[in-house]
Design a protein around this motif. Structure first.
Motif, PDB file in Angstrom:
ATOM      1  N   THR A  14      -2.849   0.937  -1.426  1.00 57.64           N
ATOM      2  CA  THR A  14      -3.661   0.095  -1.935  1.00 57.64           C
ATOM      3  C   THR A  14      -3.560  -0.039  -3.541  1.00 57.64           C
ATOM      4  N   GLY A  15      -3.217   0.786  -4.116  1.00 50.27           N
ATOM      5  CA  GLY A  15      -3.039   0.956  -5.564  1.00 50.27           C
ATOM      6  C   GLY A  15      -4.371   1.753  -6.153  1.00 50.27           C
ATOM      7  N   PHE A  16      -5.157   2.185  -5.399  1.00 51.43           N
ATOM      8  CA  PHE A  16      -6.398   2.795  -6.156  1.00 51.43           C
ATOM      9  C   PHE A  16      -6.778   3.991  -5.026  1.00 51.43           C
ATOM     10  N   ALA A  17      -7.962   4.545  -5.267  1.00 52.37           N
ATOM     11  CA  ALA A  17      -8.900   5.277  -4.302  1.00 52.37           C
ATOM     12  C   ALA A  17      -8.376   6.616  -4.345  1.00 52.37           C
ATOM     13  N   MET A 150      -8.682  -7.036  -9.810  1.00 59.24           N
ATOM     14  CA  MET A 150      -7.401  -7.352  -9.983  1.00 59.24           C
ATOM     15  C   MET A 150      -7.086  -7.986  -8.513  1.00 59.24           C
ATOM     16  N   TYR A 151      -7.905  -7.564  -7.630  1.00 61.41           N
ATOM     17  CA  TYR A 151      -7.819  -8.211  -6.100  1.00 61.41           C
ATOM     18  C   TYR A 151      -8.113  -9.523  -6.034  1.00 61.41           C
ATOM     19  N   LEU A 159       2.465  -6.527  -7.430  1.00 60.37           N
ATOM     20  CA  LEU A 159       2.230  -6.511  -8.977  1.00 60.37           C
ATOM     21  C   LEU A 159       0.716  -5.967  -9.317  1.00 60.37           C
ATOM     22  N   VAL A 160      -0.414  -6.401  -8.280  1.00 61.07           N
ATOM     23  CA  VAL A 160      -1.489  -5.531  -8.395  1.00 61.07           C
ATOM     24  C   VAL A 160      -1.460  -4.214  -8.240  1.00 61.07           C
ATOM     25  N   ARG A 161      -0.725  -3.624  -7.336  1.00 63.15           N
ATOM     26  CA  ARG A 161      -0.693  -2.009  -7.165  1.00 63.15           C
ATOM     27  C   ARG A 161       0.128  -1.459  -8.481  1.00 63.15           C
TER      28      ARG A 161
END
Length: 245
Positions: A14-17, A150-151, A159-161
């Motif tokens: 997801t790019g986070f967490a 960002m989402y 690109l968001v990730r």
């Protein structure tokens, strides 16, 4: 190491967490103190970003994220100063408020129909970056505001990730530069980070070789669920701390 592997996989997906999941699992299983885990997560976030960008060469969105990075630098410093100034009880109330805010972000993200028609302006990125930095300085969890922001952008998910990984790595570096000279980074945190580095590297490389092709709607629900779980965990931990103290 199992907690680190799960958090790393979610981060690459997801790019986070990473920090939110790792801190939540460590708190549930009482593996280590939250302070040592947060400091170890700071180092591991840098390792994860380095491995990801090395495995997937491409454009690093410096220009897009520059306003957010500038804002987060000020925010991290302000968050660490606020953490030093606040009493334990006040920090717990702030943690609960953060949890409520994260739940609100999760609900708005899931209910949102389409992304924005245009990318937000530099001021918006700077303000969100500053808020993320404050939360990163306070709780080592700078994700929720910038993830929600960002989402909502009309950008490709890859690109968001990459943008989120850049943001978290930068925040981690700023926090590490401030924490190390002050002596708040224990040898136990260093040992935890050293033991977990091979896990972070291995899981990130494995995800590169066996990527998941999730639909945007599925990914949005997954991100929303992770945010909701993180918010619920923060509210529960804050409630217990307030009730006990």
């Amino acid at each position: 190491m199992a907690c680190v592997a799960l958090a790393t996989y979610a981060q690459n997906l997801t790019g986070f967490a990473f920090s939110l999941i790792l801190l939540g699992l460590v708190s549930v299983f009482h593996v280590a103190s939250v302070g040592d885990t947060a400091n170890a997560a700071t180092v591991l976030s840098l390792i994860n970003a380095w491995t990801y960008f090395r495995a997937r060469p491409g454009v690093v969105p410096w220009r897009l994220m520059k306003p957010a990075l500038n804002g987060s630098t000020v925010g991290v410093i302000a968050g660490l100063m606020l953490l030093t100034w606040l009493s334990g009880g006040a920090v717990n109330w702030l943690r609960g408020l953060l949890g409520v805010s994260i739940l609100g972000c999760a609900l708005l993200l899931v209910l949102q129909g389409r992304p924005q028609s245009a990318v937000s302006g530099r001021t918006s990125f700077a303000v969100i970056g500053g808020l993320s930095g404050v939360l990163g300085g306070l709780f080592s969890s700078s994700g929720p505001p910038i993830v929600f922001h960002m989402y909502r952008q009309p950008l490709e998910r890859e690109l968001v990730r990459r943008a989120l990984l850049l943001m978290f790595a930068f925040n981690s570096l700023v926090r590490l530069v401030i924490v190390l000279p002050t002596g708040h980074f224990s040898w136990r945190a260093a040992l935890l980070a050293a033991c977990a580095m091979p896990v972070v590297y291995g899981v990130t490389r494995l995800h590169h070789r066996l990527p998941n092709k999730l639909q945007p709607r599925t990914l949005k629900w997954l991100v929303g669920s992770l945010l909701a779980a993180a918010g619920s965990t923060l509210i529960a931990s804050a409630w217990l701390a307030i009730a006990q103290g």
